[in-house]
Design an enzyme around this catalytic site. Structure first.
Site, PDB file in Angstrom:
ATOM      1  N   CYS A   1      32.662  29.793  35.485  1.00 32.67           N
ATOM      2  CA  CYS A   1      31.795  29.996  36.659  1.00 32.67           C
ATOM      3  C   CYS A   1      30.325  29.839  36.245  1.00 32.67           C
ATOM      4  O   CYS A   1      29.896  30.372  35.228  1.00 32.67           O
ATOM      5  CB  CYS A   1      32.038  31.373  37.282  1.00 32.67           C
ATOM      6  SG  CYS A   1      33.725  31.577  37.853  1.00 32.67           S
TER       7      CYS A   1
ATOM      8  N   CYS B   1      27.933  32.989  35.559  1.00 34.21           N
ATOM      9  CA  CYS B   1      28.463  34.114  34.789  1.00 34.21           C
ATOM     10  C   CYS B   1      28.186  33.980  33.287  1.00 34.21           C
ATOM     11  O   CYS B   1      28.459  32.939  32.678  1.00 34.21           O
ATOM     12  CB  CYS B   1      29.969  34.207  35.035  1.00 34.21           C
ATOM     13  SG  CYS B   1      30.759  35.540  34.127  1.00 34.21           S
TER      14      CYS B   1
ATOM     15  N   GLY C   1      36.491  37.957  31.480  1.00 36.72           N
ATOM     16  CA  GLY C   1      37.839  37.388  31.456  1.00 36.72           C
ATOM     17  C   GLY C   1      38.439  37.244  32.835  1.00 36.72           C
ATOM     18  O   GLY C   1      37.970  37.843  33.800  1.00 36.72           O
ATOM     19  N   GLU C   2      39.471  36.421  32.910  1.00 39.62           N
ATOM     20  CA  GLU C   2      40.217  36.253  34.161  1.00 39.62           C
ATOM     21  C   GLU C   2      41.561  36.963  33.979  1.00 39.62           C
ATOM     22  O   GLU C   2      42.430  36.469  33.247  1.00 39.62           O
ATOM     23  CB  GLU C   2      40.390  34.759  34.464  1.00 39.62           C
ATOM     24  CG  GLU C   2      41.377  34.427  35.572  1.00 39.62           C
ATOM     25  CD  GLU C   2      41.172  35.232  36.854  1.00 39.62           C
ATOM     26  OE1 GLU C   2      40.039  35.371  37.324  1.00 39.62           O
ATOM     27  OE2 GLU C   2      42.189  35.736  37.389  1.00 39.62           O
TER      28      GLU C   2
ATOM     29  N   SER D   1      37.104  36.652  44.044  1.00 40.45           N
ATOM     30  CA  SER D   1      35.725  36.193  43.881  1.00 40.45           C
ATOM     31  C   SER D   1      35.575  34.945  44.723  1.00 40.45           C
ATOM     32  O   SER D   1      35.882  33.846  44.289  1.00 40.45           O
ATOM     33  CB  SER D   1      35.445  35.898  42.406  1.00 40.45           C
ATOM     34  OG  SER D   1      35.538  37.095  41.690  1.00 40.45           O
ATOM     35  N   LEU D   2      35.130  35.148  45.928  1.00 48.05           N
ATOM     36  CA  LEU D   2      35.081  34.062  46.908  1.00 48.05           C
ATOM     37  C   LEU D   2      33.786  33.268  46.752  1.00 48.05           C
ATOM     38  O   LEU D   2      33.809  32.073  46.488  1.00 48.05           O
ATOM     39  CB  LEU D   2      35.220  34.674  48.301  1.00 48.05           C
ATOM     40  CG  LEU D   2      35.344  33.751  49.491  1.00 48.05           C
ATOM     41  CD1 LEU D   2      36.513  32.803  49.349  1.00 48.05           C
ATOM     42  CD2 LEU D   2      35.485  34.571  50.788  1.00 48.05           C
ATOM     43  N   HIS D   3      32.680  33.947  46.932  1.00 44.13           N
ATOM     44  CA  HIS D   3      31.337  33.415  46.655  1.00 44.13           C
ATOM     45  C   HIS D   3      30.886  32.228  47.491  1.00 44.13           C
ATOM     46  O   HIS D   3      29.738  31.785  47.364  1.00 44.13           O
ATOM     47  CB  HIS D   3      31.178  33.042  45.175  1.00 44.13           C
ATOM     48  CG  HIS D   3      31.436  34.173  44.234  1.00 44.13           C
ATOM     49  ND1 HIS D   3      31.122  35.475  44.522  1.00 44.13           N
ATOM     50  CD2 HIS D   3      32.000  34.198  42.997  1.00 44.13           C
ATOM     51  CE1 HIS D   3      31.465  36.254  43.512  1.00 44.13           C
ATOM     52  NE2 HIS D   3      32.016  35.510  42.581  1.00 44.13           N
TER      53      HIS D   3
ATOM     54  N   SER E   1      40.280  41.951  39.927  1.00 41.69           N
ATOM     55  CA  SER E   1      39.472  40.896  40.527  1.00 41.69           C
ATOM     56  C   SER E   1      39.832  39.539  39.917  1.00 41.69           C
ATOM     57  O   SER E   1      39.936  39.401  38.708  1.00 41.69           O
ATOM     58  CB  SER E   1      37.991  41.207  40.275  1.00 41.69           C
ATOM     59  OG  SER E   1      37.174  40.170  40.759  1.00 41.69           O
TER      60      SER E   1
ATOM     61  N   ASN F   1      23.247  38.363  39.829  1.00 37.20           N
ATOM     62  CA  ASN F   1      22.436  38.863  38.731  1.00 37.20           C
ATOM     63  C   ASN F   1      22.023  37.672  37.878  1.00 37.20           C
ATOM     64  O   ASN F   1      22.859  37.088  37.197  1.00 37.20           O
ATOM     65  CB  ASN F   1      23.306  39.813  37.916  1.00 37.20           C
ATOM     66  CG  ASN F   1      22.510  40.978  37.429  1.00 37.20           C
ATOM     67  OD1 ASN F   1      21.414  40.818  36.901  1.00 37.20           O
ATOM     68  ND2 ASN F   1      23.062  42.158  37.603  1.00 37.20           N
TER      69      ASN F   1
ATOM     70  N   CYS G   1      35.821  33.872  28.418  1.00 35.88           N
ATOM     71  CA  CYS G   1      36.547  33.449  29.612  1.00 35.88           C
ATOM     72  C   CYS G   1      36.522  31.936  29.692  1.00 35.88           C
ATOM     73  O   CYS G   1      35.553  31.305  29.279  1.00 35.88           O
ATOM     74  CB  CYS G   1      35.872  34.042  30.856  1.00 35.88           C
ATOM     75  SG  CYS G   1      36.746  33.672  32.396  1.00 35.88           S
TER      76      CYS G   1
HETATM   77  N1  SAH Z   1      37.496  36.569  36.445  1.00 38.59           N
HETATM   78  C1  SAH Z   1      37.542  37.603  37.428  1.00 38.59           C
HETATM   79  C2  SAH Z   1      36.988  38.927  36.987  1.00 38.59           C
HETATM   80  C3  SAH Z   1      35.735  38.930  36.165  1.00 38.59           C
HETATM   81  S1  SAH Z   1      34.206  38.537  36.971  1.00 38.59           S
HETATM   82  C4  SAH Z   1      36.910  37.133  38.706  1.00 38.59           C
HETATM   83  O1  SAH Z   1      36.467  36.001  38.752  1.00 38.59           O
HETATM   84  O2  SAH Z   1      36.917  37.878  39.670  1.00 38.59           O
HETATM   85  C5  SAH Z   1      33.903  39.919  38.020  1.00 38.59           C
HETATM   86  C6  SAH Z   1      33.019  39.610  39.210  1.00 38.59           C
HETATM   87  O3  SAH Z   1      31.652  39.487  38.820  1.00 38.59           O
HETATM   88  C7  SAH Z   1      33.386  38.324  39.895  1.00 38.59           C
HETATM   89  O4  SAH Z   1      33.308  38.484  41.281  1.00 38.59           O
HETATM   90  C8  SAH Z   1      32.301  37.397  39.384  1.00 38.59           C
HETATM   91  O5  SAH Z   1      32.174  36.292  40.197  1.00 38.59           O
HETATM   92  C9  SAH Z   1      31.095  38.320  39.383  1.00 38.59           C
HETATM   93  N2  SAH Z   1      29.964  37.865  38.586  1.00 38.59           N
HETATM   94  C10 SAH Z   1      29.974  37.267  37.381  1.00 38.59           C
HETATM   95  N3  SAH Z   1      28.726  37.006  36.962  1.00 38.59           N
HETATM   96  C11 SAH Z   1      27.908  37.466  37.917  1.00 38.59           C
HETATM   97  C12 SAH Z   1      26.495  37.483  38.074  1.00 38.59           C
HETATM   98  N4  SAH Z   1      25.685  36.984  37.142  1.00 38.59           N
HETATM   99  N5  SAH Z   1      25.999  38.042  39.192  1.00 38.59           N
HETATM  100  C13 SAH Z   1      26.816  38.564  40.145  1.00 38.59           C
HETATM  101  N6  SAH Z   1      28.144  38.579  40.059  1.00 38.59           N
HETATM  102  C14 SAH Z   1      28.693  38.021  38.961  1.00 38.59           C
END
Ligand code: SAH
Length: 347
Positions: A117, A120, A160-161, A215-217, A192, A291, A113
Protein backbone atom coordinates in the site's frame (compact mmCIF):
# COMPACT_ATOMS: atom_id res chain seq x y z
CA UNK A 1 15.27 -32.43 15.71
CA UNK A 2 13.83 -28.94 15.56
CA UNK A 3 12.29 -27.75 18.77
CA UNK A 4 8.51 -27.36 18.96
CA UNK A 5 6.89 -23.98 19.60
CA UNK A 6 5.16 -24.79 22.89
CA UNK A 7 3.18 -21.54 23.13
CA UNK A 8 1.51 -22.18 19.77
CA UNK A 9 0.06 -25.54 20.85
CA UNK A 10 -3.63 -25.93 21.63
CA UNK A 11 -4.34 -27.34 25.07
CA UNK A 12 -5.28 -30.76 23.64
CA UNK A 13 -2.05 -30.85 21.65
CA UNK A 14 0.00 -29.99 24.71
CA UNK A 15 -1.84 -32.69 26.61
CA UNK A 16 -0.97 -35.39 24.10
CA UNK A 17 2.60 -34.07 23.78
CA UNK A 18 3.21 -34.34 27.51
CA UNK A 19 1.40 -37.67 27.68
CA UNK A 20 3.80 -39.04 25.07
CA UNK A 21 6.63 -37.99 27.41
CA UNK A 22 5.02 -40.14 30.08
CA UNK A 23 3.79 -37.22 32.18
CA UNK A 24 0.51 -37.29 34.13
CA UNK A 25 -2.44 -35.28 32.77
CA UNK A 26 -2.30 -32.50 35.38
CA UNK A 27 1.11 -31.42 34.07
CA UNK A 28 -0.45 -30.16 30.83
CA UNK A 29 -2.83 -28.00 32.86
CA UNK A 30 0.03 -26.58 34.88
CA UNK A 31 2.22 -25.83 31.86
CA UNK A 32 -0.66 -24.34 29.86
CA UNK A 33 -1.50 -22.09 32.79
CA UNK A 34 2.10 -20.94 33.10
CA UNK A 35 2.14 -20.10 29.41
CA UNK A 36 -1.25 -18.49 28.90
CA UNK A 37 -2.45 -17.26 32.30
CA UNK A 38 0.65 -16.52 34.34
CA UNK A 39 2.42 -15.40 31.15
CA UNK A 40 5.76 -17.01 32.01
CA UNK A 41 8.64 -15.75 29.89
CA UNK A 42 10.79 -18.85 30.45
CA UNK A 43 10.68 -22.44 31.72
CA UNK A 44 12.68 -21.31 34.76
CA UNK A 45 9.61 -19.46 36.07
CA UNK A 46 7.53 -22.65 36.23
CA UNK A 47 8.27 -23.21 39.88
CA UNK A 48 5.78 -25.98 40.52
CA UNK A 49 7.64 -28.21 38.07
CA UNK A 50 10.81 -30.00 39.11
CA UNK A 51 14.14 -28.82 37.75
CA UNK A 52 14.52 -32.04 35.78
CA UNK A 53 11.11 -31.61 34.18
CA UNK A 54 11.84 -28.02 33.24
CA UNK A 55 15.11 -29.20 31.70
CA UNK A 56 13.42 -31.87 29.61
CA UNK A 57 10.81 -29.35 28.44
CA UNK A 58 13.61 -26.99 27.44
CA UNK A 59 15.22 -29.74 25.38
CA UNK A 60 12.11 -30.45 23.37
CA UNK A 61 10.36 -27.08 23.12
CA UNK A 62 11.13 -23.43 22.64
CA UNK A 63 9.21 -20.78 24.50
CA UNK A 64 8.57 -17.53 22.66
CA UNK A 65 9.13 -14.48 24.84
CA UNK A 66 9.50 -11.16 23.09
CA UNK A 67 12.10 -8.78 24.34
CA UNK A 68 11.35 -5.10 24.74
CA UNK A 69 13.81 -3.02 22.73
CA UNK A 70 12.13 0.33 23.13
CA UNK A 71 8.85 1.90 24.15
CA UNK A 72 7.35 5.31 23.60
CA UNK A 73 4.79 6.71 26.02
CA UNK A 74 2.31 9.30 24.87
CA UNK A 75 1.88 12.13 27.32
CA UNK A 76 -1.47 13.13 25.84
CA UNK A 77 -3.52 9.91 25.98
CA UNK A 78 -1.46 7.16 27.65
CA UNK A 79 -0.83 5.23 24.43
CA UNK A 80 2.32 3.12 24.63
CA UNK A 81 4.11 1.91 21.56
CA UNK A 82 6.45 -1.05 21.94
CA UNK A 83 9.28 -2.27 19.79
CA UNK A 84 9.92 -5.99 20.39
CA UNK A 85 12.81 -8.21 19.38
CA UNK A 86 12.03 -11.71 18.07
CA UNK A 87 14.18 -14.84 18.44
CA UNK A 88 15.90 -14.17 15.11
CA UNK A 89 16.66 -10.55 16.07
CA UNK A 90 14.04 -9.10 13.78
CA UNK A 91 11.86 -6.38 15.30
CA UNK A 92 8.13 -5.74 15.31
CA UNK A 93 5.90 -3.14 16.89
CA UNK A 94 2.72 -3.28 18.92
CA UNK A 95 0.62 -0.58 20.55
CA UNK A 96 -1.34 -0.36 23.80
CA UNK A 97 -4.25 2.05 23.62
CA UNK A 98 -6.31 3.03 26.63
CA UNK A 99 -10.00 3.70 26.14
CA UNK A 100 -12.88 4.21 28.55
CA UNK A 101 -14.24 0.79 27.65
CA UNK A 102 -10.93 -0.94 28.32
CA UNK A 103 -7.45 -1.46 26.99
CA UNK A 104 -6.82 -2.43 23.42
CA UNK A 105 -3.66 -3.86 21.92
CA UNK A 106 -2.85 -3.47 18.25
CA UNK A 107 -0.66 -6.34 17.12
CA UNK A 108 1.47 -7.10 14.07
CA UNK A 109 0.81 -10.28 12.09
CA UNK A 110 3.95 -10.35 9.92
CA UNK A 111 7.45 -8.91 9.92
CA UNK A 112 6.99 -6.31 7.19
CA UNK A 113 4.28 -6.70 4.59
CA UNK A 114 4.10 -7.60 0.90
CA UNK A 115 0.85 -5.81 0.05
CA UNK A 116 2.64 -2.61 -0.96
CA UNK A 117 0.00 0.00 0.00
CA UNK A 118 1.37 3.35 -1.11
CA UNK A 119 0.66 5.25 2.11
CA UNK A 120 1.94 2.64 4.56
CA UNK A 121 5.37 2.63 6.23
CA UNK A 122 5.28 -1.15 6.74
CA UNK A 123 5.18 -1.80 3.01
CA UNK A 124 8.51 -0.15 2.30
CA UNK A 125 10.88 -3.04 3.10
CA UNK A 126 8.51 -5.78 1.90
CA UNK A 127 7.67 -8.90 3.90
CA UNK A 128 10.46 -10.59 5.84
CA UNK A 129 8.48 -13.43 7.32
CA UNK A 130 5.19 -14.47 8.88
CA UNK A 131 4.76 -14.28 12.64
CA UNK A 132 4.12 -17.48 14.57
CA UNK A 133 0.90 -17.74 16.57
CA UNK A 134 3.03 -17.54 19.73
CA UNK A 135 4.64 -14.32 18.49
CA UNK A 136 1.24 -12.75 17.94
CA UNK A 137 0.05 -13.87 21.37
CA UNK A 138 3.17 -12.78 23.14
CA UNK A 139 2.77 -9.19 21.98
CA UNK A 140 -0.30 -9.10 24.20
CA UNK A 141 1.27 -11.14 27.01
CA UNK A 142 4.38 -8.94 27.19
CA UNK A 143 2.33 -5.76 27.08
CA UNK A 144 0.18 -6.99 29.96
CA UNK A 145 3.27 -7.90 31.95
CA UNK A 146 5.21 -4.73 31.16
CA UNK A 147 2.38 -2.26 31.61
CA UNK A 148 0.55 -4.03 34.42
CA UNK A 149 -2.66 -3.34 32.48
CA UNK A 150 -5.27 -5.95 31.65
CA UNK A 151 -6.03 -6.13 27.95
CA UNK A 152 -9.67 -6.59 26.92
CA UNK A 153 -9.59 -5.86 23.20
CA UNK A 154 -7.32 -6.92 20.37
CA UNK A 155 -7.01 -5.33 16.97
CA UNK A 156 -4.98 -7.13 14.33
CA UNK A 157 -4.10 -3.90 12.56
CA UNK A 158 -0.39 -3.60 13.01
CA UNK A 159 2.24 -4.46 10.43
CA UNK A 160 1.34 -7.24 8.00
CA UNK A 161 -1.68 -8.64 6.23
CA UNK A 162 -3.31 -11.10 8.65
CA UNK A 163 -5.12 -13.05 5.94
CA UNK A 164 -1.78 -13.53 4.18
CA UNK A 165 -0.69 -15.48 7.29
CA UNK A 166 -3.97 -17.34 7.51
CA UNK A 167 -3.21 -20.56 9.43
CA UNK A 168 -1.17 -18.80 12.08
CA UNK A 169 -3.85 -16.14 12.43
CA UNK A 170 -6.55 -18.74 13.05
CA UNK A 171 -4.42 -20.56 15.61
CA UNK A 172 -3.62 -17.26 17.33
CA UNK A 173 -7.33 -16.34 17.49
CA UNK A 174 -8.32 -19.73 18.90
CA UNK A 175 -5.63 -19.48 21.57
CA UNK A 176 -6.46 -15.88 22.48
CA UNK A 177 -10.16 -16.72 22.88
CA UNK A 178 -9.55 -19.96 24.81
CA UNK A 179 -11.36 -19.82 28.18
CA UNK A 180 -8.42 -21.74 29.66
CA UNK A 181 -6.01 -19.07 28.43
CA UNK A 182 -6.26 -15.33 27.82
CA UNK A 183 -10.01 -15.75 27.33
CA UNK A 184 -10.74 -12.68 25.23
CA UNK A 185 -14.16 -12.75 23.63
CA UNK A 186 -14.16 -12.95 19.83
CA UNK A 187 -16.50 -9.98 19.94
CA UNK A 188 -13.68 -7.91 21.34
CA UNK A 189 -11.32 -8.75 18.50
CA UNK A 190 -11.04 -6.96 15.16
CA UNK A 191 -9.10 -8.30 12.21
CA UNK A 192 -8.29 -5.78 9.51
CA UNK A 193 -7.60 -6.85 5.93
CA UNK A 194 -6.75 -5.18 2.64
CA UNK A 195 -9.31 -7.55 1.09
CA UNK A 196 -8.46 -11.06 -0.14
CA UNK A 197 -11.81 -12.58 -1.19
CA UNK A 198 -11.10 -16.33 -0.95
CA UNK A 199 -9.50 -15.87 2.48
CA UNK A 200 -12.45 -13.79 3.69
CA UNK A 201 -14.82 -16.56 2.62
CA UNK A 202 -12.75 -19.20 4.39
CA UNK A 203 -12.59 -17.00 7.48
CA UNK A 204 -16.39 -16.84 7.54
CA UNK A 205 -16.45 -20.62 8.09
CA UNK A 206 -14.12 -20.67 11.11
CA UNK A 207 -16.80 -20.03 13.73
CA UNK A 208 -14.74 -17.20 15.12
CA UNK A 209 -17.16 -14.29 15.16
CA UNK A 210 -14.59 -11.52 15.26
CA UNK A 211 -15.22 -8.12 13.69
CA UNK A 212 -13.80 -7.93 10.21
CA UNK A 213 -12.56 -4.59 8.96
CA UNK A 214 -11.82 -3.82 5.34
CA UNK A 215 -9.22 -1.26 4.41
CA UNK A 216 -11.37 0.28 1.74
CA UNK A 217 -9.80 3.73 1.33
CA UNK A 218 -11.49 4.44 -1.99
CA UNK A 219 -15.01 4.48 -3.41
CA UNK A 220 -14.04 2.93 -6.76
CA UNK A 221 -11.51 0.60 -8.35
CA UNK A 222 -9.56 3.30 -10.11
CA UNK A 223 -8.64 5.28 -7.00
CA UNK A 224 -8.19 2.11 -4.97
CA UNK A 225 -5.73 0.74 -7.51
CA UNK A 226 -3.68 3.93 -7.29
CA UNK A 227 -3.32 3.47 -3.52
CA UNK A 228 -3.25 -0.30 -3.07
CA UNK A 229 -1.63 -2.76 -5.51
CA UNK A 230 -3.86 -5.55 -4.17
CA UNK A 231 -6.82 -3.75 -5.75
CA UNK A 232 -5.49 -4.60 -9.19
CA UNK A 233 -5.81 -8.27 -8.33
CA UNK A 234 -9.21 -8.23 -6.65
CA UNK A 235 -11.86 -5.79 -7.78
CA UNK A 236 -14.14 -4.03 -5.32
CA UNK A 237 -17.22 -5.99 -6.45
CA UNK A 238 -15.55 -9.26 -5.52
CA UNK A 239 -14.20 -7.97 -2.21
CA UNK A 240 -17.53 -6.43 -1.18
CA UNK A 241 -19.33 -9.66 -2.07
CA UNK A 242 -16.98 -11.64 0.17
CA UNK A 243 -17.58 -9.11 2.96
CA UNK A 244 -21.34 -9.43 2.62
CA UNK A 245 -20.89 -13.18 2.82
CA UNK A 246 -18.91 -12.76 6.06
CA UNK A 247 -21.78 -10.75 7.51
CA UNK A 248 -24.34 -13.37 6.48
CA UNK A 249 -22.36 -16.18 8.09
CA UNK A 250 -21.36 -14.42 11.31
CA UNK A 251 -23.93 -11.68 11.86
CA UNK A 252 -21.08 -9.34 12.77
CA UNK A 253 -21.45 -5.76 11.64
CA UNK A 254 -18.77 -4.89 9.11
CA UNK A 255 -16.24 -2.13 9.48
CA UNK A 256 -14.78 -0.16 6.61
CA UNK A 257 -11.64 1.85 7.13
CA UNK A 258 -11.17 4.88 4.96
CA UNK A 259 -7.94 6.87 5.25
CA UNK A 260 -8.49 10.34 3.91
CA UNK A 261 -5.76 11.63 1.64
CA UNK A 262 -5.82 15.24 0.53
CA UNK A 263 -7.02 15.56 -3.05
CA UNK A 264 -6.98 11.81 -3.70
CA UNK A 265 -10.10 10.31 -2.10
CA UNK A 266 -11.59 13.07 0.05
CA UNK A 267 -13.83 15.00 -2.32
CA UNK A 268 -17.58 15.42 -2.05
CA UNK A 269 -18.16 13.15 -5.05
CA UNK A 270 -16.08 10.44 -3.33
CA UNK A 271 -18.22 10.59 -0.22
CA UNK A 272 -21.36 10.18 -2.34
CA UNK A 273 -19.84 7.33 -4.30
CA UNK A 274 -18.81 5.66 -1.04
CA UNK A 275 -22.35 6.00 0.30
CA UNK A 276 -23.67 4.24 -2.79
CA UNK A 277 -21.05 1.50 -2.50
CA UNK A 278 -22.03 0.53 1.05
CA UNK A 279 -25.77 1.09 0.62
CA UNK A 280 -27.79 -1.63 2.34
CA UNK A 281 -24.79 -3.08 4.18
CA UNK A 282 -24.89 -3.21 7.99
CA UNK A 283 -21.64 -1.40 8.51
CA UNK A 284 -19.66 1.22 10.27
CA UNK A 285 -17.21 3.50 8.49
CA UNK A 286 -14.09 4.64 10.25
CA UNK A 287 -12.57 7.76 8.74
CA UNK A 288 -8.85 8.06 9.40
CA UNK A 289 -6.87 11.17 8.55
CA UNK A 290 -3.94 9.60 6.68
CA UNK A 291 -0.76 9.72 8.69
CA UNK A 292 1.89 11.12 6.38
CA UNK A 293 5.12 9.14 6.19
CA UNK A 294 8.27 10.82 5.06
CA UNK A 295 8.95 8.37 2.21
CA UNK A 296 5.69 9.25 0.45
CA UNK A 297 4.04 12.48 -0.53
CA UNK A 298 0.48 11.76 0.59
CA UNK A 299 -0.96 14.57 2.67
CA UNK A 300 -3.63 14.50 5.34
CA UNK A 301 -7.02 15.98 4.44
CA UNK A 302 -7.87 19.22 6.21
CA UNK A 303 -10.12 18.87 9.24
CA UNK A 304 -12.88 20.87 7.60
CA UNK A 305 -12.83 18.48 4.65
CA UNK A 306 -12.97 15.51 6.96
CA UNK A 307 -16.00 16.92 8.76
CA UNK A 308 -17.70 17.58 5.46
CA UNK A 309 -16.99 14.05 4.26
CA UNK A 310 -18.50 12.69 7.45
CA UNK A 311 -21.52 14.92 7.16
CA UNK A 312 -22.30 13.67 3.66
CA UNK A 313 -22.14 10.05 4.79
CA UNK A 314 -24.40 10.84 7.71
CA UNK A 315 -26.93 12.36 5.34
CA UNK A 316 -27.12 8.91 3.78
CA UNK A 317 -27.68 7.46 7.27
CA UNK A 318 -24.38 5.68 7.42
CA UNK A 319 -22.73 4.98 10.78
CA UNK A 320 -19.52 6.92 10.61
CA UNK A 321 -16.87 8.04 13.06
CA UNK A 322 -13.61 9.88 12.68
CA UNK A 323 -10.91 7.80 14.30
CA UNK A 324 -9.38 9.56 17.23
CA UNK A 325 -5.70 9.96 16.55
CA UNK A 326 -4.03 8.12 19.39
CA UNK A 327 -0.46 8.77 20.38
CA UNK A 328 0.07 11.40 17.71
CA UNK A 329 2.95 12.75 19.77
CA UNK A 330 4.82 9.41 19.61
CA UNK A 331 4.70 8.55 15.93
CA UNK A 332 2.22 5.78 16.59
CA UNK A 333 1.35 5.49 12.92
CA UNK A 334 1.74 2.09 11.38
CA UNK A 335 5.26 0.85 11.18
CA UNK A 336 7.03 4.12 11.87
CA UNK A 337 8.85 3.12 15.05
CA UNK A 338 10.12 -0.10 13.49
CA UNK A 339 11.10 1.71 10.32
CA UNK A 340 13.09 4.38 12.14
CA UNK A 341 14.83 1.68 14.24
CA UNK A 342 15.83 -0.25 11.12
CA UNK A 343 17.04 2.94 9.42
CA UNK A 344 19.08 3.85 12.50
CA UNK A 345 20.66 0.47 13.19
CA UNK A 346 20.95 -0.66 9.57
CA UNK A 347 19.44 -4.05 10.50
N1 SAH B 1 -2.99 -5.32 6.20
C1 SAH B 1 -4.13 -5.03 7.01
C2 SAH B 1 -3.82 -4.62 8.42
C3 SAH B 1 -2.66 -3.70 8.65
S1 SAH B 1 -2.83 -2.00 8.18
C4 SAH B 1 -5.01 -4.03 6.32
O1 SAH B 1 -4.68 -3.62 5.23
O2 SAH B 1 -6.06 -3.71 6.86
C5 SAH B 1 -3.99 -1.34 9.33
C6 SAH B 1 -4.74 -0.13 8.83
O3 SAH B 1 -3.92 1.04 8.85
C7 SAH B 1 -5.23 -0.28 7.41
O4 SAH B 1 -6.52 0.24 7.29
C8 SAH B 1 -4.22 0.56 6.66
O5 SAH B 1 -4.70 0.92 5.42
C9 SAH B 1 -4.02 1.72 7.62
N2 SAH B 1 -2.83 2.52 7.39
C10 SAH B 1 -1.59 2.11 7.05
N3 SAH B 1 -0.75 3.15 6.94
C11 SAH B 1 -1.47 4.24 7.23
C12 SAH B 1 -1.17 5.63 7.28
N4 SAH B 1 0.06 6.09 7.02
N5 SAH B 1 -2.16 6.48 7.63
C13 SAH B 1 -3.41 6.02 7.91
N6 SAH B 1 -3.76 4.74 7.88
C14 SAH B 1 -2.80 3.85 7.53
Amino acid sequence: MDKIDIKSLYFEELESELKSLGLPAFRAKQVYEWLHVKLAAGFGEMTNLSKELRESLRERYFLTALEEVDSLHSASDGTIKYLFRLMDDRVIESVLMKYHHGNSVCISSQVGCRMGCKFCASAIGGKERDLLPSEMLDQIYRIQTLSGERVSNIVVMGTGEPLDNYDHLIRFLRLATDPKGLNISARNITVSTCGIPDKIRAFAEERLPVTLALSLHAPNNEIRKSMMPVAAKYGLEEVMEAFRHYYERTGRRLTFEYSLVDGVNDKEEHAKELARLVKGINCHINLIPVNPIKERNYRKSGSENIQKFKFILEKYRINVTIRREMGADIDAACGQLRKSYIDKTGL
